[in-house]
Write an enzyme that holds these catalytic residues in place. Structure first.
Site, PDB file in Angstrom:
ATOM      1  N   THR A   1       8.480  14.728  22.791  1.00 44.79           N
ATOM      2  CA  THR A   1       7.327  14.200  22.059  1.00 44.79           C
ATOM      3  C   THR A   1       7.749  13.308  20.899  1.00 44.79           C
ATOM      4  O   THR A   1       7.170  12.237  20.672  1.00 44.79           O
ATOM      5  CB  THR A   1       6.472  15.383  21.551  1.00 44.79           C
TER       6      THR A   1
ATOM      7  N   ASP B   1       0.475 -10.763   0.072  1.00 42.28           N
ATOM      8  CA  ASP B   1       1.847 -10.499   0.534  1.00 42.28           C
ATOM      9  C   ASP B   1       2.177 -11.363   1.745  1.00 42.28           C
ATOM     10  O   ASP B   1       3.258 -11.944   1.842  1.00 42.28           O
ATOM     11  CB  ASP B   1       2.072  -9.021   0.835  1.00 42.28           C
TER      12      ASP B   1
ATOM     13  N   ASN C   1       0.818  -1.228   0.000  1.00 40.70           N
ATOM     14  CA  ASN C   1       0.000   0.000   0.000  1.00 40.70           C
ATOM     15  C   ASN C   1       0.845   1.268   0.000  1.00 40.70           C
ATOM     16  O   ASN C   1       0.288   2.354  -0.102  1.00 40.70           O
ATOM     17  CB  ASN C   1      -0.948  -0.018   1.213  1.00 40.70           C
TER      18      ASN C   1
ATOM     19  N   ARG D   1       4.575   1.097  -1.378  1.00 36.85           N
ATOM     20  CA  ARG D   1       5.569   1.004  -2.454  1.00 36.85           C
ATOM     21  C   ARG D   1       5.365  -0.246  -3.301  1.00 36.85           C
ATOM     22  O   ARG D   1       4.840  -1.249  -2.809  1.00 36.85           O
ATOM     23  CB  ARG D   1       6.981   0.957  -1.851  1.00 36.85           C
TER      24      ARG D   1
HETATM   25  N1  LIG Z   1      12.895   4.939   0.896  1.00 33.89           N
HETATM   26  C1  LIG Z   1      11.865   5.022   1.758  1.00 33.89           C
HETATM   27  N2  LIG Z   1      11.168   6.152   1.880  1.00 33.89           N
HETATM   28  C2  LIG Z   1      10.123   6.204   2.742  1.00 33.89           C
HETATM   29  N3  LIG Z   1       9.723   5.212   3.541  1.00 33.89           N
HETATM   30  C3  LIG Z   1      10.423   4.087   3.475  1.00 33.89           C
HETATM   31  C4  LIG Z   1      11.497   3.925   2.571  1.00 33.89           C
HETATM   32  N4  LIG Z   1      11.966   2.683   2.722  1.00 33.89           N
HETATM   33  C5  LIG Z   1      11.226   2.112   3.659  1.00 33.89           C
HETATM   34  N5  LIG Z   1      10.315   2.948   4.149  1.00 33.89           N
HETATM   35  C6  LIG Z   1       9.429   2.617   5.265  1.00 33.89           C
HETATM   36  O1  LIG Z   1       8.774   1.414   4.906  1.00 33.89           O
HETATM   37  C7  LIG Z   1       7.383   1.612   4.743  1.00 33.89           C
HETATM   38  C8  LIG Z   1       7.013   1.053   3.393  1.00 33.89           C
HETATM   39  O2  LIG Z   1       7.538  -0.252   3.402  1.00 33.89           O
HETATM   40  P1  LIG Z   1       6.983  -1.302   2.368  1.00 33.89           P
HETATM   41  O3  LIG Z   1       7.387  -2.625   2.887  1.00 33.89           O
HETATM   42  O4  LIG Z   1       7.354  -0.902   1.003  1.00 33.89           O
HETATM   43  O5  LIG Z   1       5.395  -1.082   2.564  1.00 33.89           O
HETATM   44  P2  LIG Z   1       4.228  -1.745   1.733  1.00 33.89           P
HETATM   45  O6  LIG Z   1       4.636  -3.156   1.448  1.00 33.89           O
HETATM   46  O7  LIG Z   1       3.070  -1.611   2.681  1.00 33.89           O
HETATM   47  O8  LIG Z   1       4.078  -0.925   0.495  1.00 33.89           O
HETATM   48  C9  LIG Z   1       7.102   3.069   4.825  1.00 33.89           C
HETATM   49  O9  LIG Z   1       5.878   3.257   5.527  1.00 33.89           O
HETATM   50  C10 LIG Z   1       8.323   3.571   5.594  1.00 33.89           C
HETATM   51  O10 LIG Z   1       8.098   3.412   7.000  1.00 33.89           O
HETATM   52  C1  LIG Z   2      -2.442  -6.325   6.008  1.00 33.93           C
HETATM   53  C2  LIG Z   2      -2.047  -5.747   4.681  1.00 33.93           C
HETATM   54  C3  LIG Z   2      -2.761  -4.426   4.419  1.00 33.93           C
HETATM   55  C4  LIG Z   2      -0.528  -5.487   4.683  1.00 33.93           C
HETATM   56  O1  LIG Z   2      -0.214  -4.828   3.509  1.00 33.93           O
HETATM   57  P1  LIG Z   2       1.029  -3.787   3.390  1.00 33.93           P
HETATM   58  O2  LIG Z   2       1.351  -3.296   4.755  1.00 33.93           O
HETATM   59  O3  LIG Z   2       2.118  -4.603   2.819  1.00 33.93           O
HETATM   60  O4  LIG Z   2       0.573  -2.723   2.467  1.00 33.93           O
HETATM   61  C5  LIG Z   2      -2.355  -6.751   3.536  1.00 33.93           C
HETATM   62  O5  LIG Z   2      -1.775  -7.985   3.860  1.00 33.93           O
HETATM   63  C6  LIG Z   2      -3.836  -6.946   3.311  1.00 33.93           C
HETATM   64  O6  LIG Z   2      -4.469  -6.151   2.652  1.00 33.93           O
HETATM   65  N1  LIG Z   2      -4.400  -8.089   3.847  1.00 33.93           N
HETATM   66  C7  LIG Z   2      -5.768  -8.448   3.586  1.00 33.93           C
HETATM   67  C8  LIG Z   2      -6.494  -8.718   4.874  1.00 33.93           C
HETATM   68  C9  LIG Z   2      -5.905  -9.858   5.711  1.00 33.93           C
HETATM   69  O7  LIG Z   2      -4.746 -10.277   5.432  1.00 33.93           O
HETATM   70  O8  LIG Z   2      -6.609 -10.328   6.632  1.00 33.93           O
HETATM   71  K   LIG Z   3       4.179  -5.470   2.047  1.00 32.80           K
END
Ligand SMILES: Nc1ncnc2c1ncn2[C@@H]1O[C@H](COP(=O)(O)OP(=O)(O)O)[C@@H](O)[C@H]1O
Ligand SMILES: CC(C)(COP(=O)(O)O)[C@@H](O)C(=O)NCCC(=O)O
Ligand SMILES: [K+]
Length: 263
Positions: free
Chosen positions: A183, A105, A10, A12
């Site tokens: 904070t 995922d 959600n 990257r």
């Molecule tokens: N280059 C980056 N810039 C910003 N956030 C990053 C970066 N690399 C990692 N992060 C951190 O990782 C999170 C996104 O990780 P990611 O595993 O790609 O998320 P998702 O799988 O949910 O898309 C961001 O919320 C941030 O905390």
């Molecule tokens: C929990 C999650 C949002 C994690 O996604 P991410 O943080 O990688 O964006 C994803 O695995 C998802 O949408 N799951 C569906 C609901 C569930 O796993 O119960």
């Molecule tokens: K992920």
């Protein structure tokens, strides 16, 4: 037969090009982009890549994002294939009430974890922690059965929720410290300890259920923030989801080969 793996969360989109679609294949290129920039991938990150012949992805960011990525994939002559969580695949069984509703995922990361555990020679339970937009803490028993897992807010989500709900919490990012005295540190330490608490509690539950110490695997963009904290021995596996996609692809290719032989 080069293989292209995509993991769309959600926040990257992560991608990697492998020499073959099998575990342990050489990684030829990889990258990560924020979802805001996915419509230019064919003109940027992917433009000069040697065209892959196969692809497998997992996406939890919704149908719209998936379709926009498929448009970028038209750069190459390959059929986009997306993992659907199921009752069993890649060496695991899925204990979700409705297996298809488990985030793909999470499903793929569990397959990657199972493959890693078996490659070490002994079937052990594993706790799989993904630190992304959300944080997931998933328990796999020694037989490769997904017992269940927790979902909690990731760092960014926690921070934004507090900022939106209070007058005084819009502050710079802080550090994780034992006794926060400002904070920023209070917020970072609070968020990290909330996640680490969930991990440590699930770790104990899985250890008691399994009767042995689980392997503790962590992955995801913000894994490093959490690793710094807990006294549990994390193993950071940055490629865990890609490892799962490679295992699934190899399995699919194997099935296709066997089917061909039988014709
Ligand atoms: N280059 C980056 N810039 C910003 N956030 C990053 C970066 N690399 C990692 N992060 C951190 O990782 C999170 C996104 O990780 P990611 O595993 O790609 O998320 P998702 O799988 O949910 O898309 C961001 O919320 C941030 O905390
Ligand atoms: C929990 C999650 C949002 C994690 O996604 P991410 O943080 O990688 O964006 C994803 O695995 C998802 O949408 N799951 C569906 C609901 C569930 O796993 O119960
Ligand atoms: K992920």
């Amino acid at each position: 037969m080069s293989f292209f793996a995509i993991d769309i969360g959600n926040t990257r989109l992560k991608w990697a090009l492998y020499a073959q679609g099998v575990p342990g294949a050489a990684r030829l290129a990889h990258g990560a982009v924020f979802l805001e920039t996915i419509d230019s991938l064919a003109d940027t990150d992917w433009k000069d890549l040697p065209p892959p012949s196969r692809m497998l992805g997992c996406v939890v960011a919704g149908e719209g994002i998936k379709r926009r990525v498929e448009e970028q994939l038209e750069l190459w002559d390959l059929a986009p294939r997306w993992v659907v969580s199921s009752r069993a695949a890649g060496g695991i069984t899925n204990g979700y009430d409705h297996p298809g509703r488990l985030g793909t995922d999470r499903f793929v990361a569990l397959i990657g974890a199972r493959h890693l555990v078996l490659a070490r020679g002994r079937a052990r339970p594993a706790l799989v922690v993904m630190v992304g937009t959300a944080v997931t803490v998933d328990a796999l028993d020694a037989r490769g059965h997904f017992l269940g897992g927790m979902i909690l807010p990731g760092f960014g989500v926690m921070q934004r929720a507090l900022e939106m709900s209070t007058a005084g919490l819009k502050v710079p990012t802080g550090e994780i410290v034992d006794f926060p005295t400002n904070t920023s540190d209070a917020l970072m330490s609070g968020g990290s300890n909330a996640m680490a608490g969930a991990v440590e509690r699930m770790y104990r539950k899985l250890r008691d259920h399994a009767g042995e110490e689980p392997v503790l695997l962590i992955s995801g963009g913000a894994a490093s923030k959490l690793q710094a904290l807990t006294d549990l021995r994390f193993e950071a596996i940055e490629s865990l989801i890609f490892d799962g996609l490679l295992a699934l692809q190899a399995h699919t290719q194997g099935q296709a080969a066997r089917a061909q032989q039988q014709q």
